[in-house]
Motif scaffolding. Structure first.
Motif, PDB file in Angstrom:
ATOM      1  N   ILE A  92       0.856  -1.184   0.000  1.00  0.00           N
ATOM      2  CA  ILE A  92       0.000   0.000   0.000  1.00  0.00           C
ATOM      3  C   ILE A  92       0.896   1.238   0.000  1.00  0.00           C
ATOM      4  O   ILE A  92       2.068   1.170   0.388  1.00  0.00           O
ATOM      5  CB  ILE A  92      -0.946   0.011   1.221  1.00  0.00           C
ATOM      6  CG1 ILE A  92      -0.155   0.057   2.534  1.00  0.00           C
ATOM      7  CG2 ILE A  92      -1.893  -1.184   1.198  1.00  0.00           C
ATOM      8  CD1 ILE A  92      -1.026   0.262   3.770  1.00  0.00           C
TER       9      ILE A  92
ATOM     10  N   THR B 234      -3.938  -1.306  -3.376  1.00  0.00           N
ATOM     11  CA  THR B 234      -4.717  -1.034  -2.175  1.00  0.00           C
ATOM     12  C   THR B 234      -4.690  -2.251  -1.271  1.00  0.00           C
ATOM     13  O   THR B 234      -4.358  -3.363  -1.691  1.00  0.00           O
ATOM     14  CB  THR B 234      -6.177  -0.697  -2.530  1.00  0.00           C
ATOM     15  OG1 THR B 234      -6.800  -1.882  -3.072  1.00  0.00           O
ATOM     16  CG2 THR B 234      -6.259   0.423  -3.545  1.00  0.00           C
ATOM     17  N   SER B 235      -5.069  -2.058  -0.014  1.00  0.00           N
ATOM     18  CA  SER B 235      -5.080  -3.177   0.935  1.00  0.00           C
ATOM     19  C   SER B 235      -6.039  -4.267   0.480  1.00  0.00           C
ATOM     20  O   SER B 235      -5.776  -5.469   0.660  1.00  0.00           O
ATOM     21  CB  SER B 235      -5.475  -2.669   2.329  1.00  0.00           C
ATOM     22  OG  SER B 235      -6.736  -2.013   2.282  1.00  0.00           O
ATOM     23  N   ARG B 236      -7.171  -3.878  -0.127  1.00  0.00           N
ATOM     24  CA  ARG B 236      -8.144  -4.870  -0.574  1.00  0.00           C
ATOM     25  C   ARG B 236      -7.609  -5.683  -1.743  1.00  0.00           C
ATOM     26  O   ARG B 236      -7.831  -6.898  -1.826  1.00  0.00           O
ATOM     27  CB  ARG B 236      -9.452  -4.167  -0.936  1.00  0.00           C
ATOM     28  CG  ARG B 236     -10.175  -3.607   0.293  1.00  0.00           C
ATOM     29  CD  ARG B 236     -11.289  -2.646  -0.065  1.00  0.00           C
ATOM     30  NE  ARG B 236     -11.986  -2.184   1.128  1.00  0.00           N
ATOM     31  CZ  ARG B 236     -12.837  -1.171   1.145  1.00  0.00           C
ATOM     32  NH1 ARG B 236     -13.101  -0.517   0.016  1.00  0.00           N
ATOM     33  NH2 ARG B 236     -13.438  -0.805   2.265  1.00  0.00           N
TER      34      ARG B 236
ATOM     35  N   ILE C 243      -4.411  -6.251  -2.318  1.00  0.00           N
ATOM     36  CA  ILE C 243      -3.371  -7.123  -1.766  1.00  0.00           C
ATOM     37  C   ILE C 243      -3.996  -8.389  -1.197  1.00  0.00           C
ATOM     38  O   ILE C 243      -3.502  -9.505  -1.421  1.00  0.00           O
ATOM     39  CB  ILE C 243      -2.541  -6.384  -0.704  1.00  0.00           C
ATOM     40  CG1 ILE C 243      -1.679  -5.309  -1.364  1.00  0.00           C
ATOM     41  CG2 ILE C 243      -1.666  -7.354   0.091  1.00  0.00           C
ATOM     42  CD1 ILE C 243      -0.929  -4.429  -0.401  1.00  0.00           C
ATOM     43  N   GLU C 244      -5.080  -8.246  -0.456  1.00  0.00           N
ATOM     44  CA  GLU C 244      -5.756  -9.422   0.095  1.00  0.00           C
ATOM     45  C   GLU C 244      -6.221 -10.347  -1.030  1.00  0.00           C
ATOM     46  O   GLU C 244      -6.042 -11.572  -0.949  1.00  0.00           O
ATOM     47  CB  GLU C 244      -6.942  -8.991   0.956  1.00  0.00           C
ATOM     48  CG  GLU C 244      -7.653 -10.151   1.637  1.00  0.00           C
ATOM     49  CD  GLU C 244      -8.703  -9.688   2.624  1.00  0.00           C
ATOM     50  OE1 GLU C 244      -9.310 -10.562   3.279  1.00  0.00           O
ATOM     51  OE2 GLU C 244      -8.917  -8.467   2.761  1.00  0.00           O
TER      52      GLU C 244
ATOM     53  N   THR D 114       1.227  -3.965   4.387  1.00  0.00           N
ATOM     54  CA  THR D 114      -0.061  -3.316   4.562  1.00  0.00           C
ATOM     55  C   THR D 114      -0.311  -3.056   6.044  1.00  0.00           C
ATOM     56  O   THR D 114       0.511  -3.393   6.907  1.00  0.00           O
ATOM     57  CB  THR D 114      -1.177  -4.203   3.967  1.00  0.00           C
ATOM     58  OG1 THR D 114      -2.414  -3.493   3.987  1.00  0.00           O
ATOM     59  CG2 THR D 114      -1.335  -5.500   4.738  1.00  0.00           C
ATOM     60  N   TYR D 115      -1.476  -2.451   6.357  1.00  0.00           N
ATOM     61  CA  TYR D 115      -1.880  -2.269   7.743  1.00  0.00           C
ATOM     62  C   TYR D 115      -2.258  -3.612   8.354  1.00  0.00           C
ATOM     63  O   TYR D 115      -2.857  -4.472   7.687  1.00  0.00           O
ATOM     64  CB  TYR D 115      -3.073  -1.322   7.834  1.00  0.00           C
ATOM     65  CG  TYR D 115      -2.724   0.124   7.559  1.00  0.00           C
ATOM     66  CD1 TYR D 115      -1.955   0.858   8.455  1.00  0.00           C
ATOM     67  CD2 TYR D 115      -3.168   0.751   6.405  1.00  0.00           C
ATOM     68  CE1 TYR D 115      -1.637   2.178   8.202  1.00  0.00           C
ATOM     69  CE2 TYR D 115      -2.852   2.080   6.143  1.00  0.00           C
ATOM     70  CZ  TYR D 115      -2.081   2.783   7.049  1.00  0.00           C
ATOM     71  OH  TYR D 115      -1.755   4.089   6.800  1.00  0.00           O
TER      72      TYR D 115
ATOM     73  N   PRO E 123      -6.210  -7.960   6.669  1.00  0.00           N
ATOM     74  CA  PRO E 123      -6.504  -9.003   5.692  1.00  0.00           C
ATOM     75  C   PRO E 123      -6.765 -10.334   6.387  1.00  0.00           C
ATOM     76  O   PRO E 123      -6.219 -10.623   7.457  1.00  0.00           O
ATOM     77  CB  PRO E 123      -5.229  -9.060   4.845  1.00  0.00           C
ATOM     78  CG  PRO E 123      -4.160  -8.470   5.712  1.00  0.00           C
ATOM     79  CD  PRO E 123      -4.833  -7.468   6.576  1.00  0.00           C
TER      80      PRO E 123
ATOM     81  N   GLN F 285      -6.873   2.890   2.022  1.00  0.00           N
ATOM     82  CA  GLN F 285      -7.126   2.599   3.434  1.00  0.00           C
ATOM     83  C   GLN F 285      -6.643   3.731   4.344  1.00  0.00           C
ATOM     84  O   GLN F 285      -7.297   4.064   5.334  1.00  0.00           O
ATOM     85  CB  GLN F 285      -6.467   1.283   3.830  1.00  0.00           C
ATOM     86  CG  GLN F 285      -6.879   0.791   5.218  1.00  0.00           C
ATOM     87  CD  GLN F 285      -6.290  -0.562   5.540  1.00  0.00           C
ATOM     88  OE1 GLN F 285      -5.428  -1.059   4.831  1.00  0.00           O
ATOM     89  NE2 GLN F 285      -6.744  -1.169   6.608  1.00  0.00           N
ATOM     90  N   TYR F 286      -5.490   4.317   4.034  1.00  0.00           N
ATOM     91  CA  TYR F 286      -4.976   5.406   4.860  1.00  0.00           C
ATOM     92  C   TYR F 286      -6.001   6.533   4.963  1.00  0.00           C
ATOM     93  O   TYR F 286      -6.195   7.109   6.037  1.00  0.00           O
ATOM     94  CB  TYR F 286      -3.670   5.930   4.263  1.00  0.00           C
ATOM     95  CG  TYR F 286      -3.067   7.096   5.024  1.00  0.00           C
ATOM     96  CD1 TYR F 286      -2.278   6.874   6.146  1.00  0.00           C
ATOM     97  CD2 TYR F 286      -3.278   8.414   4.626  1.00  0.00           C
ATOM     98  CE1 TYR F 286      -1.716   7.933   6.846  1.00  0.00           C
ATOM     99  CE2 TYR F 286      -2.726   9.478   5.319  1.00  0.00           C
ATOM    100  CZ  TYR F 286      -1.951   9.227   6.428  1.00  0.00           C
ATOM    101  OH  TYR F 286      -1.407  10.278   7.122  1.00  0.00           O
TER     102      TYR F 286
ATOM    103  N   LEU G 217       2.131  -1.329  10.680  1.00  0.00           N
ATOM    104  CA  LEU G 217       2.317  -1.757   9.306  1.00  0.00           C
ATOM    105  C   LEU G 217       3.230  -2.970   9.318  1.00  0.00           C
ATOM    106  O   LEU G 217       4.134  -3.074  10.148  1.00  0.00           O
ATOM    107  CB  LEU G 217       2.968  -0.653   8.469  1.00  0.00           C
ATOM    108  CG  LEU G 217       2.129   0.596   8.195  1.00  0.00           C
ATOM    109  CD1 LEU G 217       3.033   1.784   7.942  1.00  0.00           C
ATOM    110  CD2 LEU G 217       1.224   0.354   6.996  1.00  0.00           C
TER     111      LEU G 217
END
Length: 294
Positions: free
Chosen positions: A98, A127-129, A131-132, A145-146, A152, A199-200, A268
């Motif tokens: 991210i 984005t985090s989504r 990446i998942e 990611t966070y 995730p 996400q940030y 993170l």
């Protein structure tokens, strides 16, 4: 059903364009089209809506896509596992990050390639989504990611950093150097921020909402480079993670202030898919991350 036909299908789903998908696969467009027809004939289902161009995946194609991605990912992991028994790890390591985690790439990448010199690092922003989704589809080896906000699912996580907010303005518009920025005052400034798909930004919105404030930025973007370019113009201010502070050192136009009041730091870190058997690249990533963990 041939694996190369699955590769054509997954490439087309990603590129949404026949010529680009063919280029990605290193084949001619007629070869790719013929492979897709053969795959549809094997399955007895139409997978792609098309006339002279790509339109979309059919419902059957959408249903098949995650399975095709996992088959190809599993085949890649199997090949890596076999190769790792005879020689050191080699080849690409696919890392998704991210925007807030991009400053961690240097530290992690340096440690990874130092320990496994046969690897080469391929980094892409997501984005985090996404990446998942990529981890589940086995289309990336690890993500940065966070770990706490919208974490995730089905991953093993290793914390690598803690993040706080910094307010950045052009030097000519800054208040007294080092003074903390009030949240209400920040909200009233001409802000440029990440868009709400990031996400940030969603975390930042929640922080302001908790103080009874709402953000109405004058400009939005999907990268911190764009935001800092806008700030450099002199018209805007922004709020960024403190991990970017080191990258701004020595820039005479950038005035950096902490946000007022104590914050809960956000973690993170590195994530890999929690699956058995775990591929050698995921194991290598965990090994390196755990040595760097905070």
């Amino acid at each position: 059903m041939q694996l190369r036909h699955l590769r054509y299908f997954v490439a087309l789903a990603r590129q949404r364009h026949f010529a680009r998908a063919a280029a990605e696969c290193g084949v001619s467009q007629p070869t790719l089209s013929a492979g897709l027809v053969a795959l549809e004939q094997d399955l007895g289902k139409r997978l792609v809506e098309r006339d002279r161009r790509f339109i979309d995946l059919t419902a059957q194609g959408q249903a098949m896509l995650p399975w095709a991605e996992q088959i190809l990912g599993a085949m890649g992991s199997m090949a890596q596992a076999v190769a790792a028994t005879a020689a050191p790890l080699a080849g690409p390591f696919r890392l998704a990050a991210i925007p807030a985690a991009l400053p961690l790439v240097g530290r992690f990448g340096d440690a990874l390639l130092g320990r496994y010199p046969g690897l080469h690092l391929a980094v892409h922003q997501a984005t985090s989504r996404v990446i998942e989704q990529d981890l589940q589809a086995l289309s990336c080896d690890a993500g940065l990611t966070y770990l706490d906000h919208e974490p995730p699912a089905n991953v093993i996580a290793v914390p690598l950093a803690q993040e706080r907010y910094l307010f950045v303005t052009h030097g000519d518009a800054a208040r007294e150097s080092g003074a903390a920025m009030d949240w209400a005052e920040a909200a009233a400034m001409p802000l440029c921020l990440l868009h709400q798909g990031m996400q940030y930004r969603r975390i930042l919105d929640a922080q302001f909402a908790a103080r009874g404030l709402a953000l109405a930025p004058r400009a939005v973007a999907d990268s911190y480079v764009a935001l800092l370019s806008l700030v450099q113009s002199g018209r805007f201010a922004t709020i960024i993670p403190d991990s970017y502070a080191a990258l701004l050192t020595g820039l005479d136009w950038a005035a950096i202030q902490p946000m007022e009041g104590a914050e809960t730091a956000r973690r993170l870190g590195l994530v890999v898919l929690d699956r058995q058997p775990m591929g050698p690249l995921a194991l290598a990533a965990l090994d390196v991350a755990r040595a760097l963990a905070v």
